[in-house]
Design an enzyme around this catalytic site. Structure first.
Site, PDB file in Angstrom:
ATOM      1  CB  ILE A  48      -4.708  -6.422   8.213  1.00 37.74           C
ATOM      2  CG1 ILE A  48      -5.557  -6.684   6.958  1.00 37.74           C
ATOM      3  CG2 ILE A  48      -5.342  -7.062   9.451  1.00 37.74           C
ATOM      4  CD1 ILE A  48      -5.585  -8.130   6.504  1.00 37.74           C
ATOM      5  NE  ARG A  81     -15.011  -2.676   6.380  1.00 35.19           N
ATOM      6  CZ  ARG A  81     -15.518  -3.354   7.411  1.00 35.19           C
ATOM      7  NH1 ARG A  81     -15.362  -4.658   7.488  1.00 35.19           N
ATOM      8  NH2 ARG A  81     -16.204  -2.746   8.365  1.00 35.19           N
ATOM      9  CB  ALA A 105      -0.946  -0.006   1.197  1.00 34.29           C
ATOM     10  CG  PHE A 106       4.825   3.285   2.068  1.00 33.79           C
ATOM     11  CD1 PHE A 106       4.362   4.061   3.125  1.00 33.79           C
ATOM     12  CD2 PHE A 106       5.999   3.664   1.438  1.00 33.79           C
ATOM     13  CE1 PHE A 106       5.061   5.186   3.545  1.00 33.79           C
ATOM     14  CE2 PHE A 106       6.708   4.787   1.842  1.00 33.79           C
ATOM     15  CZ  PHE A 106       6.237   5.548   2.903  1.00 33.79           C
ATOM     16  CG  HIS A 166       4.440  -1.196   9.469  1.00 39.72           C
ATOM     17  ND1 HIS A 166       3.724  -2.010   8.634  1.00 39.72           N
ATOM     18  CD2 HIS A 166       5.390  -0.622   8.697  1.00 39.72           C
ATOM     19  CE1 HIS A 166       4.220  -1.932   7.414  1.00 39.72           C
ATOM     20  NE2 HIS A 166       5.231  -1.100   7.427  1.00 39.72           N
ATOM     21  CB  ALA A 198       1.611  -6.509  17.575  1.00 41.57           C
ATOM     22  CB  THR A 199       4.390  -2.574  15.306  1.00 43.51           C
ATOM     23  OG1 THR A 199       4.133  -2.690  13.897  1.00 43.51           O
ATOM     24  CG2 THR A 199       5.049  -3.856  15.815  1.00 43.51           C
TER      25      THR A 199
END
Length: 154
Positions: free
Chosen positions: A82, A127, A56-57, A88, A85-86
């Site tokens: 999605i 989605r 995506a970046f 990012h 845990a970070t």
């Protein structure tokens, strides 16, 4: 009062699509939904170009490059981020959204945001063609409408 709005007839439109390979089990469904909607609304298959990017970046750069060619009446961006845990997730979502919006504003070509930003895989699946519809299809309909609206204002 004059009312200005686009329509969803895709005849004679050329559409670019930028798709992230990351989470391709979701993004491929978004792409299928987008392509199906474009074809159903009259866009010819030969008038749809698809560019795959790693994640995506990377979407905003290629979306901007496609828009700058002036070959496309609209560019659709499709990806799935999605939450993990970070932090990012936050950086990728924010920069992708900013970059996609900037691509549209700097080129004058509608660049449609079809990047899912979800907390769970289940939300992404919902989605991409199940309970919550297909956001790729929705992005394609928005692209057709915005392309026609933009044309009407030239």
């Amino acid at each position: 009062m004059n009312k200005i709005e686009g329509h969803v007839i895709g005849t004679d439109l050329k559409i670019g699509i930028v798709v992230s390979r990351f989470n391709d089990f979701i993004t491929s469904k978004l792409l299928s939904g987008a392509e199906d909607t474009l074809l159903r609304h009259g866009v010819k298959a030969d008038d749809i170009d698809v560019a795959w990017v790693p994640g995506a970046f990377e979407i905003p750069l290629i979306a901007k490059k496609m828009a700058e060619t002036k070959k496309y009446d609209a560019v659709i961006t499709l990806g799935t981020v999605i939450r993990g845990a970070t932090s990012h997730y936050d950086y990728v979502c924010n920069e992708a959204a900013k970059g996609i919006a900037a691509s549209s504003m700097s080129t004058g070509v509608p660049v449609i945001f079809g990047v899912l930003t979800t907390d769970t895989i289940e939300q992404a699946v919902e989605r991409a063609g199940t309970k919550a519809g297909n956001k790729g299809a929705e992005a394609a309909a928005a692209a057709i409408e915005m392309a026609n609206l933009t044309r009407s204002l030239q």
